[in-house]
Write a protein that holds these residues in place. Structure first.
Motif, PDB file in Angstrom:
ATOM      1  N   MET A  79       0.939  -1.264  -0.194  1.00  0.00           N
ATOM      2  CA  MET A  79      -0.015   0.068  -0.085  1.00  0.00           C
ATOM      3  C   MET A  79       0.722   1.308   0.081  1.00  0.00           C
ATOM      4  O   MET A  79       1.979   1.208   0.673  1.00  0.00           O
ATOM      5  CB  MET A  79      -0.736   0.110   1.289  1.00  0.00           C
ATOM      6  CG  MET A  79      -1.867   1.201   1.435  1.00  0.00           C
ATOM      7  SD  MET A  79      -3.282   0.819   2.603  1.00  0.00           S
ATOM      8  CE  MET A  79      -2.730   1.980   3.582  1.00  0.00           C
ATOM      9  N   ALA A  80       0.704   2.296  -0.857  1.00  0.00           N
ATOM     10  CA  ALA A  80       1.406   3.366  -0.965  1.00  0.00           C
ATOM     11  C   ALA A  80       1.121   4.261   0.418  1.00  0.00           C
ATOM     12  O   ALA A  80       0.155   4.296   1.164  1.00  0.00           O
ATOM     13  CB  ALA A  80       0.777   4.198  -2.404  1.00  0.00           C
ATOM     14  N   PRO A  81       2.235   5.011   0.679  1.00  0.00           N
ATOM     15  CA  PRO A  81       2.218   5.861   1.990  1.00  0.00           C
ATOM     16  C   PRO A  81       0.956   6.871   1.632  1.00  0.00           C
ATOM     17  O   PRO A  81       0.943   7.307   0.655  1.00  0.00           O
ATOM     18  CB  PRO A  81       3.565   6.416   2.084  1.00  0.00           C
ATOM     19  CG  PRO A  81       4.216   6.063   0.878  1.00  0.00           C
ATOM     20  CD  PRO A  81       3.512   5.007   0.085  1.00  0.00           C
ATOM     21  N   SER A  82       0.539   7.393   2.714  1.00  0.00           N
ATOM     22  CA  SER A  82      -0.631   8.522   2.608  1.00  0.00           C
ATOM     23  C   SER A  82       0.314   9.529   2.714  1.00  0.00           C
ATOM     24  O   SER A  82       1.359   9.773   2.798  1.00  0.00           O
ATOM     25  CB  SER A  82      -1.456   8.276   4.020  1.00  0.00           C
ATOM     26  OG  SER A  82      -0.792   8.622   5.028  1.00  0.00           O
ATOM     27  N   ILE A  83      -0.553  10.616   2.179  1.00  0.00           N
ATOM     28  CA  ILE A  83       0.140  12.190   2.103  1.00  0.00           C
ATOM     29  C   ILE A  83       0.574  12.573   3.473  1.00  0.00           C
ATOM     30  O   ILE A  83       1.703  13.046   3.623  1.00  0.00           O
ATOM     31  CB  ILE A  83      -0.908  13.062   1.362  1.00  0.00           C
ATOM     32  CG1 ILE A  83      -0.191  14.530   1.248  1.00  0.00           C
ATOM     33  CG2 ILE A  83      -1.940  13.294   2.375  1.00  0.00           C
ATOM     34  CD1 ILE A  83      -0.912  15.241   0.434  1.00  0.00           C
ATOM     35  N   LYS A  84       0.045  12.047   4.395  1.00  0.00           N
ATOM     36  CA  LYS A  84       0.224  12.673   5.785  1.00  0.00           C
ATOM     37  C   LYS A  84       1.730  11.857   6.025  1.00  0.00           C
ATOM     38  O   LYS A  84       2.669  12.451   6.654  1.00  0.00           O
ATOM     39  CB  LYS A  84      -0.701  12.039   7.029  1.00  0.00           C
ATOM     40  CG  LYS A  84      -0.409  11.930   8.461  1.00  0.00           C
ATOM     41  CD  LYS A  84      -1.418  11.595   9.391  1.00  0.00           C
ATOM     42  CE  LYS A  84      -1.240   9.862   9.499  1.00  0.00           C
ATOM     43  NZ  LYS A  84      -0.626   9.425  10.379  1.00  0.00           N
ATOM     44  N   ASP A  85       1.736  10.491   5.897  1.00  0.00           N
ATOM     45  CA  ASP A  85       3.324   9.870   6.200  1.00  0.00           C
ATOM     46  C   ASP A  85       4.266  10.423   5.107  1.00  0.00           C
ATOM     47  O   ASP A  85       5.094  10.666   5.916  1.00  0.00           O
ATOM     48  CB  ASP A  85       2.691   8.303   5.958  1.00  0.00           C
ATOM     49  CG  ASP A  85       1.760   7.649   6.771  1.00  0.00           C
ATOM     50  OD1 ASP A  85       1.872   8.308   7.894  1.00  0.00           O
ATOM     51  OD2 ASP A  85       1.334   6.579   6.587  1.00  0.00           O
TER      52      ASP A  85
END
Length: 81
Positions: free
Chosen positions: A1-7
């Protein structure tokens, strides 16, 4: 899963200020509580502009006080295109 913008943003901030991402609260004041300075803020801004292909005016730097506020600023800039 791709990292979230927050991460992603948290990782950029952590890299620039040389801290572990897990040690930075999303609501911690980056200058007063985390130890960032104005040069680090410019470096964070440049990294965000490059990564997300956005332009954030330098006068908005003073609004970059917490990771949450930086996330909001990036999301707003991305919506504007």
């Amino acid at each position: 899963m791709a990292p979230s913008i927050k991460d992603e943003i948290l990782e950029i901030v952590a890299t620039v200020i040389e801290k572990e991402a897990g040690d930075i609260s999303l609501d911690a004041h980056l200058v007063q509580e985390v130890g960032a300075d104005s040069m680090m803020a410019l470096e964070i801004l440049a990294a965000l502009e490059k990564k997300y292909h956005i332009v954030v005016p330098e006068e908005r730097l003073k609004e970059m006080t917490t990771v949450n506020k930086i996330i909001q600023m990036v999301e707003t800039a991305r919506k504007r295109g």
